[in-house]
Design a protein around this motif. Sequence first.
Motif, mmCIF file in Angstrom:
data_model
loop_
_atom_site.group_PDB
_atom_site.id
_atom_site.type_symbol
_atom_site.label_atom_id
_atom_site.label_comp_id
_atom_site.label_asym_id
_atom_site.label_seq_id
_atom_site.Cartn_x
_atom_site.Cartn_y
_atom_site.Cartn_z
ATOM 1 N N GLU A 152 34.529 36.722 48.671
ATOM 2 C CA GLU A 152 35.197 35.663 47.897
ATOM 3 C C GLU A 152 36.081 34.801 48.803
ATOM 4 O O GLU A 152 36.132 33.580 48.659
ATOM 5 C CB GLU A 152 36.042 36.279 46.779
ATOM 6 C CG GLU A 152 35.205 36.764 45.602
ATOM 7 C CD GLU A 152 36.003 37.549 44.562
ATOM 8 O OE1 GLU A 152 35.419 37.901 43.548
ATOM 9 O OE2 GLU A 152 37.204 37.819 44.777
ATOM 10 N N LYS A 168 42.776 29.984 43.815
ATOM 11 C CA LYS A 168 41.802 31.076 43.693
ATOM 12 C C LYS A 168 42.501 32.390 43.967
ATOM 13 O O LYS A 168 43.354 32.462 44.863
ATOM 14 C CB LYS A 168 40.682 30.921 44.744
ATOM 15 C CG LYS A 168 39.906 29.622 44.663
ATOM 16 C CD LYS A 168 38.765 29.714 43.691
ATOM 17 C CE LYS A 168 38.036 28.385 43.564
ATOM 18 N NZ LYS A 168 36.837 28.448 42.763
ATOM 19 N N CYS A 191 44.924 41.328 46.257
ATOM 20 C CA CYS A 191 44.222 40.029 46.215
ATOM 21 C C CYS A 191 44.883 39.012 47.150
ATOM 22 O O CYS A 191 46.030 39.211 47.585
ATOM 23 C CB CYS A 191 44.119 39.486 44.796
ATOM 24 S SG CYS A 191 45.512 38.556 44.228
ATOM 25 N N SER A 249 41.269 35.791 45.368
ATOM 26 C CA SER A 249 40.087 36.444 45.950
ATOM 27 C C SER A 249 40.346 37.936 46.109
ATOM 28 O O SER A 249 41.410 38.341 46.585
ATOM 29 C CB SER A 249 39.750 35.830 47.303
ATOM 30 O OG SER A 249 39.256 34.528 47.122
#
Length: 396
Positions: A138, A131, A114, A133
């Motif tokens: 994303e 975040k 990620c 992603s």
Amino acid sequence: MSSKVLKNNLCAGCGICESVFGTEKVAVSYNNEGFLRPTFKQELTKSENNFFEEICPGINAKHDDSTNHDPLWGPFLSISSGHANNEKVRYSGSSGGALTAVASYLLDKKRVECVLHIGSSETKPYLNTYKTSYTSQEVLSNAGSRYAPSATLINLVEILKAHTSIAIIGKPCDIVGVRNFIKKNEEAKTKIKHLLSFMCAGVPSQVATTKIIEQFKLQKKDIASLRYRGEGWPGYFKIEDKKRNTHKMTYNESWGTVLNKHLQFRCKICADGTGEFADITCADAWETSENGYPSFDEKKGQSLIIIRNKKGMTLMNAVIDAGYITMSGKNFSSSEIAQMQPYQKQRKQNLLARLFALKLVGRSTPNYNVNFLIKASLKENPLRLIKNFLGMLKRI
Ligand SMILES: Cc1cc2nc3c(=O)[nH]c(=O)nc-3n(C[C@H](O)[C@H](O)[C@H](O)COP(=O)(O)OP(=O)(O)OC[C@H]3O[C@@H](n4cnc5c(N)ncnc54)[C@H](O)[C@@H]3O)c2cc1C
């Protein structure tokens, strides 16, 4: 005891302290001035406090290695420009979408599980939130610079526990915090694979965003989405309200007349506005206008791409070979970058004078490589150094 960072106004708002010590001891939230700051709910022990002061990027931002170090632009192997090949990425990105393209490559090719970075809050789109992603889609949905406080590292420890490999995109100070933490934490050292950053002229208070919202005569509850840049280069500060009306302001106006008037103090004495601790730093490859200053006329995005180390070079070569980024083929000299990034140059050259003023009144200053700052200040006009020294004295 743990308040050195607060007492001297050195906090950059990265959030790593909350992540490392837990919310029962340290909680990061917005203060009255609209900056993200820790509240110490319990006194840290002496050893915890020592650990805090070693990892906190507001306090400790020192390079271990002094080789290959340019006094203005830090360590680098190459400085050139390029753009994402995917037109959507190039359009959505702040500059040429280079950071989003590199992160997309890392996820598509399963080089990391990620990417930790920043985007807008789903419930309050005028606020930033971290975040994680997992897909290039994303990453793309969080493209674009967000000129407001961002605690990128506020959940770093939990994110590390939950993953085997991650890449981080963050402000230069976020990346300094991660580098400091990696030195102390085996899990971080093993799992954090790539560090990507951007040039940063300083973090504006959340108050600045609120001022622009008010200029549009909007209320926060009516906002459906809020972007600071991107969707073109430089792109507009853009709010879409819940009735689907769009409210726009140019970058020149939003940054130049509102956002940059509300920068946090720590940023004014920052020695690393250019992401010196990252593997790769991206920025705006502004074209200069006739007056020698950057031109903000809308055009197709170009990212300035600084490769800082061998790891960054290997990664960027792989990204280019895989067709994610096209480079312009031009390498920039130090003076060409100075023309594109005049503020970064001036802040670095005048930093020692500002720090000297702080020392004179007994304030603590961040732990920096002073030899680099001396070299930078030798490039400055002495009158400007005096002006910066006096300006800082007046401010404090
Ligand atoms: C506060 C601030 C000051 C800046 N100052 C300069 C400057 O002086 N000179 C300059 O050339 N460029 C500056 N930039 C950076 C510039 O706007 C571009 O981000 C940079 O050129 C990279 O563009 P890109 O198209 O490659 O990035 P993109 O592909 O758009 O990706 C940007 C990435 O940065 C992350 N991000 C966005 N905002 C934040 C944030 N607040 N904190 C942490 N991560 C974030 C996003 O999650 C995204 O992954 C600044 C950005 C910010 C947020």
